[in-house]
Design an enzyme around this catalytic site. Sequence first.
Site, mmCIF file in Angstrom:
data_model
loop_
_atom_site.group_PDB
_atom_site.id
_atom_site.type_symbol
_atom_site.label_atom_id
_atom_site.label_comp_id
_atom_site.label_asym_id
_atom_site.label_seq_id
_atom_site.Cartn_x
_atom_site.Cartn_y
_atom_site.Cartn_z
ATOM 1 N N LYS B 132 0.857 -1.192 0.000
ATOM 2 C CA LYS B 132 0.000 0.000 0.000
ATOM 3 C C LYS B 132 0.893 1.241 0.000
ATOM 4 C CE LYS B 132 -3.864 1.761 2.855
ATOM 5 N NZ LYS B 132 -4.593 1.503 4.127
ATOM 6 N N SER B 216 -9.389 1.194 3.220
ATOM 7 C CA SER B 216 -8.509 2.043 2.454
ATOM 8 C C SER B 216 -7.407 1.269 1.714
ATOM 9 C CB SER B 216 -7.881 3.095 3.368
ATOM 10 O OG SER B 216 -7.026 2.489 4.304
ATOM 11 N N SER B 240 -9.590 -1.224 7.209
ATOM 12 C CA SER B 240 -8.958 -0.950 5.912
ATOM 13 C C SER B 240 -8.209 -2.121 5.284
ATOM 14 C CB SER B 240 -8.009 0.245 6.042
ATOM 15 O OG SER B 240 -8.738 1.437 6.148
#
Lengths: 562, 562
Positions: B132, B216, B240
Amino acid sequence: MASSWEKLASKKRDSILAAIPPEWRLPQPLPTPEAQKVVAGSYVRQFLSAREVEITENDAVTITEHTTSGKWKATEVVTAFCHRAALAHQLTNCLHEIFFEQAIEHAKRLDAAFAAGNGPIGPLHGLPVSFKDQFHVKGVETTMGYVGWIDTFEGLKGTGKEKNVDSELVREAKALGAVPFCKTSLPHTVMSGITWNNIVGFTLNPHNRLLSCGGSSGGEGALIGMRGSPIGFGTDIGGSIRIPSAFNGLYGIRPSFGRLPYAGAANSMPGQNTIPSVCGPLATSLGSLKLMLQAILSQEPWQHDPAVVELPWRDDLYTPLSAFGAKLTFGLLPTDGLVNPQPAIRRAFETVKDLIISMGHEVVEWKPPSQQNLVKLALEVFTADAGLDIWHHIGLSDETLASDVAALYGKEPGTPKTVDKMWEANLRLRQYQKEYMDYWNSTATMTKSGRPVDAVLTPVSAVPAFQFGKSIPIGYTPWVNALDYTSVVFPVTKVDKNIDTFDDQYRPINEADKQAWQENDPELEHGTPVGLQLVGRRLQEEKILGLVDLISTSLAAKQKIM
Amino acid sequence: MASSWEKLASKKRDSILAAIPPEWRLPQPLPTPEAQKVVAGSYVRQFLSAREVEITENDAVTITEHTTSGKWKATEVVTAFCHRAALAHQLTNCLHEIFFEQAIEHAKRLDAAFAAGNGPIGPLHGLPVSFKDQFHVKGVETTMGYVGWIDTFEGLKGTGKEKNVDSELVREAKALGAVPFCKTSLPHTVMSGITWNNIVGFTLNPHNRLLSCGGSSGGEGALIGMRGSPIGFGTDIGGSIRIPSAFNGLYGIRPSFGRLPYAGAANSMPGQNTIPSVCGPLATSLGSLKLMLQAILSQEPWQHDPAVVELPWRDDLYTPLSAFGAKLTFGLLPTDGLVNPQPAIRRAFETVKDLIISMGHEVVEWKPPSQQNLVKLALEVFTADAGLDIWHHIGLSDETLASDVAALYGKEPGTPKTVDKMWEANLRLRQYQKEYMDYWNSTATMTKSGRPVDAVLTPVSAVPAFQFGKSIPIGYTPWVNALDYTSVVFPVTKVDKNIDTFDDQYRPINEADKQAWQENDPELEHGTPVGLQLVGRRLQEEKILGLVDLISTSLAAKQKIM
């Protein structure tokens, strides 16, 4: 005329004394500290029977060997310590709550259960355990030194919890067979290295009543220093277990946060989670600390306190020579760089350093990133609410605030930091922690073993014990809290005015150092215990206890020869 | 005319696409989501060689078996995933940083070392791993979705760290032999369940491009859902990791804080330490998660990240049947009580419930203290600085803030809480944690084993995947963060419009529930994966992974028969 809070405080003070059975009261008038400086040891023994001396001068390890095997009755053990604790309080003001009757009843139930064939209730069967007056014990109150907490639960009335709850640690100790029997004094606010409050006044050092017992777990220090308790629990947010351990000739451990349960105990600024307070035992022997940690961890405190980490006792880490190789490496940090240690502390440090070398281990100079930054940041964190919490509790009774605490928090509540500033401080702390960790790792390049340093030897304080009304240098302890490291304190020697003479050639490095130097008074400090701390990485309790075992055993053997 | 920040964003977007070699570019125009809803599976395979399909459709366990034994070359494996990731990005907008050349060079070095007789560099030798875009990887930048971070280090210029540091997790993954090859999209601020930012726009769900991939860690979800990466790291502060895992048919773990190293990664409100974000892997198999956790823990991250707890991989906890007895007990929590699960989620839940019972384990109704209070408190904590941090970073470029984030933080920075209020919230959280823990312990009285419930089965979301521009109910995940529990997500089924039909008899329990019900669209949602989470106590990663292994293996066997 006495104000309302003075009356309340006086009433509470009287009620503590009144809880001492008449036959255990000392003849009046009590000797002044000037007339009787040392009350530990032979002085207090004169008021005890030979059997009481025998019992109370054993450590928790031997006591529990005898109580769990049925050789000693819990009632006899508990009663003996109650008696000695009563004497300790009269001579040092070390107690806030006395509940001897409740404890002796408790001990009788343990004896009855044992006699009924159930054997010991647990590994601490019949062991008297004292608690700093932040811990709640059913049947008695908790004031934490605040006049405004008298007749309340943490300052609140009508909660239904008054005298009616056990903190988690107390619950677990009881489940293991321990017998809480008194709660010990502390500075109100808990944010001081000196134990003073409006209820009991100053708590005195039993080895030298002209000096402080330290703080904030000062009542524990004085009580156990008097052998009025074999082991007790304090708390440490900036040195509060370690300072009284050192000042009173005791062993004490400041575990990392999350190792032992703090749930359900009172505290100042209890929601402050940046550099949190931890709890840990003080005791008369290293083995007692080990026994207590093993016992509490066997209760799986992580199932009962959300902050506790699931980390059972790791015995393999306790045996450092097999776990870490025959040759260990110790970092040496003789000074905090702000207030240099006084002669007796220097001598203690050199003694242990020489001992480590003579044992065949390696020593290296410890040159970490700034610990002064860590101490500064800790003070910034502790005052981030500008005193709102402590002033609220002081305001419950309008009592006066201890002057050294007022020096930290100001004379009235201020404007608290905003959250963004607090989060910025959290980040700074994390950066400091990482830098220190990287330094520690880098010491692998300095050692013969090729492993990083095993532990760091450093003083607990620049002075043997704080003098009343003099300076309170505290730079040797809060950096450990900021890093959340493990630290174990152990006794090394006592101040000897004939050896630890005033150093009139000394050149102070700054104003604070100059003041501490000028205050050095070998005559006054003679006989005061001197301890050091051995500091390890986070959650390394077993390893550091094991290393101190190694050092202390060797030190005792050497001192016996000399 | 495009504003300055739009030009910057557009240039960055173009540079990402430009990093894809021409031979891996798809023919223009690309099909619209309406024209080609599903791009995972057979659609993407058409652009790959049979060998590339073979490689990329294996999980991390099989891949590393082959790369560490020398059967497969790192270069071939990495190149195949680079190709598939390139396709994934063109079809779902899932990447922020593409560094295929750097990765292939890295793989060549690994192959050379292996060929030179050194064997595999570690257990992850040659394994492509995606990250990420909060994690720093040397050689590439980190924007975290902020236009203002382009050409900076976390918004700062001239730090010397630009494109020049590895986050600790990246460093450890590399040391184990892993090959970082791309960084994945996320919503700027990281505080959203939908992955959108001004650089790549929306990231689409590869199983249903008319729906969101979640967030996320949405880029990870979409990329691994496309099998453009076998395993990658996301972060989870309120769901997330888990939401994208469920939405994209993946396994994912939200470990407790302090289990895996977050040090040196970028974050929103990085100093917020009340309910901290954690990192964890998402992958195509449960075994891959286990492999990764074991591998990272073998690096002793606690020696390099001060927040990591010294807790090695505990294999005995992974084998639940021997560790916890043959009969396990699962708590069943089918709804968050705020937005009830839609038919497909209900069906998935019932499927797993029946499976657990058929395996001979026990199920009990889970009736904990209010989780809604925990969710509310989490939102209070996440907004305690009134948006100062996120508005600062938005303000660096004056880009527009995602509308769902603005709904949380307002249209401009507000006045942050003061520290005393934050500390009060910390206390409230601790109280909730304790109440929940006490409830969990109390379930010992409900189970046949006499032990507390082993784990809790609950949905990850009320809906299979969020629809663009519709409601984003998130009540199923943040309570786990507030309690710092372990949660593992696993895939169960896919929405089937013929089974999971619209329930027109349903009576909504509140407005949010009504809206979610009205938005339920089986036709639209058909084919979207549905996952569930199994939640365990704090730091119980091994146990929960082991239990999900048990369930998933049995589920797969059953689905094969049916």
